[in-house]
Design a protein around this motif. Structure first.
Motif, PDB file in Angstrom:
ATOM      1  N   ARG A  67       0.841  -1.202   0.000  1.00 24.62           N
ATOM      2  CA  ARG A  67       0.000   0.000   0.000  1.00 24.62           C
ATOM      3  C   ARG A  67       0.877   1.254   0.000  1.00 24.62           C
ATOM      4  O   ARG A  67       1.719   1.446   0.881  1.00 24.62           O
ATOM      5  CB  ARG A  67      -0.935  -0.014   1.203  1.00 24.62           C
ATOM      6  N   LEU A  68       0.669   2.103  -0.994  1.00 24.99           N
ATOM      7  CA  LEU A  68       1.397   3.370  -1.112  1.00 24.99           C
ATOM      8  C   LEU A  68       0.401   4.531  -1.088  1.00 24.99           C
ATOM      9  O   LEU A  68      -0.648   4.471  -1.747  1.00 24.99           O
ATOM     10  CB  LEU A  68       2.182   3.420  -2.424  1.00 24.99           C
ATOM     11  N   ILE A  69       0.716   5.565  -0.343  1.00 26.55           N
ATOM     12  CA  ILE A  69      -0.113   6.763  -0.282  1.00 26.55           C
ATOM     13  C   ILE A  69       0.643   7.901  -0.959  1.00 26.55           C
ATOM     14  O   ILE A  69       1.772   8.233  -0.582  1.00 26.55           O
ATOM     15  CB  ILE A  69      -0.448   7.162   1.167  1.00 26.55           C
ATOM     16  N   GLY A  70       0.025   8.493  -1.977  1.00 20.46           N
ATOM     17  CA  GLY A  70       0.678   9.574  -2.708  1.00 20.46           C
ATOM     18  C   GLY A  70      -0.271  10.711  -3.017  1.00 20.46           C
ATOM     19  O   GLY A  70      -1.401  10.762  -2.507  1.00 20.46           O
ATOM     20  N   GLU A  80      -4.434   6.492  -3.068  1.00 20.44           N
ATOM     21  CA  GLU A  80      -3.887   5.238  -2.524  1.00 20.44           C
ATOM     22  C   GLU A  80      -3.671   4.253  -3.661  1.00 20.44           C
ATOM     23  O   GLU A  80      -4.571   4.004  -4.467  1.00 20.44           O
ATOM     24  CB  GLU A  80      -4.843   4.634  -1.504  1.00 20.44           C
ATOM     25  N   ILE A  81      -2.461   3.718  -3.740  1.00 16.48           N
ATOM     26  CA  ILE A  81      -2.108   2.697  -4.724  1.00 16.48           C
ATOM     27  C   ILE A  81      -1.905   1.380  -3.990  1.00 16.48           C
ATOM     28  O   ILE A  81      -1.173   1.322  -3.003  1.00 16.48           O
ATOM     29  CB  ILE A  81      -0.823   3.068  -5.489  1.00 16.48           C
ATOM     30  N   PHE A  82      -2.561   0.344  -4.497  1.00 15.37           N
ATOM     31  CA  PHE A  82      -2.433  -0.984  -3.889  1.00 15.37           C
ATOM     32  C   PHE A  82      -1.844  -1.928  -4.928  1.00 15.37           C
ATOM     33  O   PHE A  82      -2.473  -2.223  -5.948  1.00 15.37           O
ATOM     34  CB  PHE A  82      -3.804  -1.474  -3.438  1.00 15.37           C
ATOM     35  N   LEU A  83      -0.617  -2.384  -4.709  1.00 17.51           N
ATOM     36  CA  LEU A  83       0.092  -3.225  -5.676  1.00 17.51           C
ATOM     37  C   LEU A  83      -0.494  -4.636  -5.697  1.00 17.51           C
ATOM     38  O   LEU A  83      -0.647  -5.271  -4.657  1.00 17.51           O
ATOM     39  CB  LEU A  83       1.575  -3.307  -5.317  1.00 17.51           C
ATOM     40  N   LEU A  84      -0.790  -5.121  -6.901  1.00 16.29           N
ATOM     41  CA  LEU A  84      -1.326  -6.467  -7.055  1.00 16.29           C
ATOM     42  C   LEU A  84      -0.349  -7.430  -7.702  1.00 16.29           C
ATOM     43  O   LEU A  84      -0.119  -8.520  -7.211  1.00 16.29           O
ATOM     44  CB  LEU A  84      -2.616  -6.426  -7.894  1.00 16.29           C
ATOM     45  N   HIS A  85       0.222  -7.017  -8.845  1.00 14.51           N
ATOM     46  CA  HIS A  85       1.069  -7.938  -9.600  1.00 14.51           C
ATOM     47  C   HIS A  85       2.105  -7.173 -10.396  1.00 14.51           C
ATOM     48  O   HIS A  85       1.776  -6.223 -11.108  1.00 14.51           O
ATOM     49  CB  HIS A  85       0.216  -8.786 -10.544  1.00 14.51           C
ATOM     50  N   LEU A  95      -4.610  -1.490  -7.788  1.00 22.28           N
ATOM     51  CA  LEU A  95      -5.893  -0.866  -7.525  1.00 22.28           C
ATOM     52  C   LEU A  95      -5.623   0.573  -7.112  1.00 22.28           C
ATOM     53  O   LEU A  95      -4.615   0.847  -6.438  1.00 22.28           O
ATOM     54  CB  LEU A  95      -6.630  -1.599  -6.399  1.00 22.28           C
ATOM     55  N   VAL A  96      -6.498   1.480  -7.508  1.00 21.60           N
ATOM     56  CA  VAL A  96      -6.320   2.903  -7.186  1.00 21.60           C
ATOM     57  C   VAL A  96      -7.570   3.403  -6.472  1.00 21.60           C
ATOM     58  O   VAL A  96      -8.696   3.106  -6.883  1.00 21.60           O
ATOM     59  CB  VAL A  96      -6.072   3.752  -8.451  1.00 21.60           C
ATOM     60  N   LYS A  97      -7.354   4.157  -5.426  1.00 21.67           N
ATOM     61  CA  LYS A  97      -8.460   4.738  -4.666  1.00 21.67           C
ATOM     62  C   LYS A  97      -8.164   6.211  -4.387  1.00 21.67           C
ATOM     63  O   LYS A  97      -7.118   6.518  -3.833  1.00 21.67           O
ATOM     64  CB  LYS A  97      -8.624   3.957  -3.353  1.00 21.67           C
TER      65      LYS A  97
END
Length: 336
Positions: A67-70, A80-85, A95-97
């Motif tokens: 999980r990265l917050i930018g 918020e960026i959530f790394l999947l693959h 995933l981006v939120k």
């Protein structure tokens, strides 16, 4: 089948916010689907229910700080960026939120040493991003990323290693294979001394495991694929055990899905790497797995459906109701 067939009531106060210490001190519910019996024990007593020659299959994936917050460049909006693959050196499925503002061409900054550009959309509502950085990406991610705890956990995780199994080896998961979190090195050593054999597979937990079901009819749900690998020694271990009539016991739903996805023919497991989107729900005929060690799972999730396929839906929900009555802590516990 209707998604409501896999619902149950759970008081919020029974959702565990911190893991038990030591790891193997969690309560253990032991189910016998054939005799419909339910027993209550502790996880450190697991060896009492295993015997010489049993084969335990563990998922040795290691969770990355996914999980990265930018901030979006120019607007400063939080993202918020959530790394999947990881697709290649610099490109990831994520995933981006919030997703509505994650348009192609958007640049997100995580500080001076890391940023990414959204370059495409995926068929599951995610994005493909290209990371730009100076240095070693894995080292930067270790500094800037955080562990992707489940949404029902509100406490801060002080020790990252507590969200890793003691036998993790291969980096790549977006979430922990939580069934294995209760094993300690001491417990594993006692099992080895008893003659229990260990095999290891790798399935990097991603969207396929934790994606919610958004359809009313179970059969309409589409699983997202996840990467797995089975080494030749594990395939041989499983095949020999099946041939000799010994039990193959899966530690976690990810191990179940990997083994069942890799069945080439009766009792034969294909070694190698690949992708699986296998969806197991009641009616599925298990070809490899004889017993399961697994957590309690969220209502209406693909994971409770998988357990229901193994133990029977009615008996599974009976066990869940019993666990609520007995004041078990949920989601961080085990149920073989």
């Amino acid at each position: 089948m209707d998604i409501s067939d896999f619902d149950y009531d759970l008081p919020q106060e029974q959702i565990a916010q911190v893991p038990a210490e030591p790891r193997d001190s969690s309560r253990l519910m032991v189910l016998n689907p054939k005799e419909r019996t339910i027993q209550h024990h502790y996880f450190y007593q697991l060896e009492d229910f295993l015997k010489k020659g049993d084969v335990l299959i563990f998922n040795d994936t290691r969770v990355i700080p996914a999980r990265l917050i930018g901030e979006r460049e120019h607007t400063g909006g939080k993202v918020e960026i959530f790394l999947l693959h990881q697709m290649d050196k610099n490109h990831w499925e994520v995933l981006v939120k919030p997703g509505k503002k994650a348009r192609i061409g958007t640049v997100i900054s995580f500080g001076e040493e890391l940023s990414c550009e959204i370059i495409n959309r995926t068929d599951f509502g995610g994005r493909i991003v290209r990371f730009i950085y100076n240095g070693v990406f894995e080292e930067i991610l270790d500094r800037l990323g955080t562990m992707p705890l489940p949404p029902y956990i509100h406490e801060t995780l002080e020790d990252r290693e507590r969200y890793q199994t003691v036998y993790n080896r291969v980096k790549g998961s977006a979430a922990a294979p939580t069934a294995g979190l209760h094993f300690t090195e001491a417990l594993m050593e006692r099992l080895r001394e008893k003659g229990v054999q260990f095999g290891f597979i790798t399935l990097h937990v991603g969207l396929g495991t934790f994606r919610p079901v958004h359809v009313d009819v179970v059969e309409d749900h589409v699983m997202h694929r996840e990467f797995y690998s089975i080494p030749p020694e594990t395939a041989e271990l499983v095949q020999t055990a099946k041939k000799e009539g010994r039990r193959v016991i899966s530690v976690g739903t990810t191990s179940i899905r990997t083994l069942e996805a890799a069945v080439a023919s009766a009792g034969i497991i294909a070694a190698g790497s690949g992708w699986t989107d296998i969806f197991i729900y009641p009616g599925y005929q298990f070809k490899v797995v004889d017993a399961v060690i697994t957590n309690f799972h969220l209502p209406k999730s693909t994971l409770i459906m998988l357990v229901s396929a193994f133990a029977g839906r009615d008996f599974t929900l009976e066990a869940y109701r019993t666990a609520v009555e007995e004041r078990y802590r949920f989601f961080l516990l085990e149920m073989p």
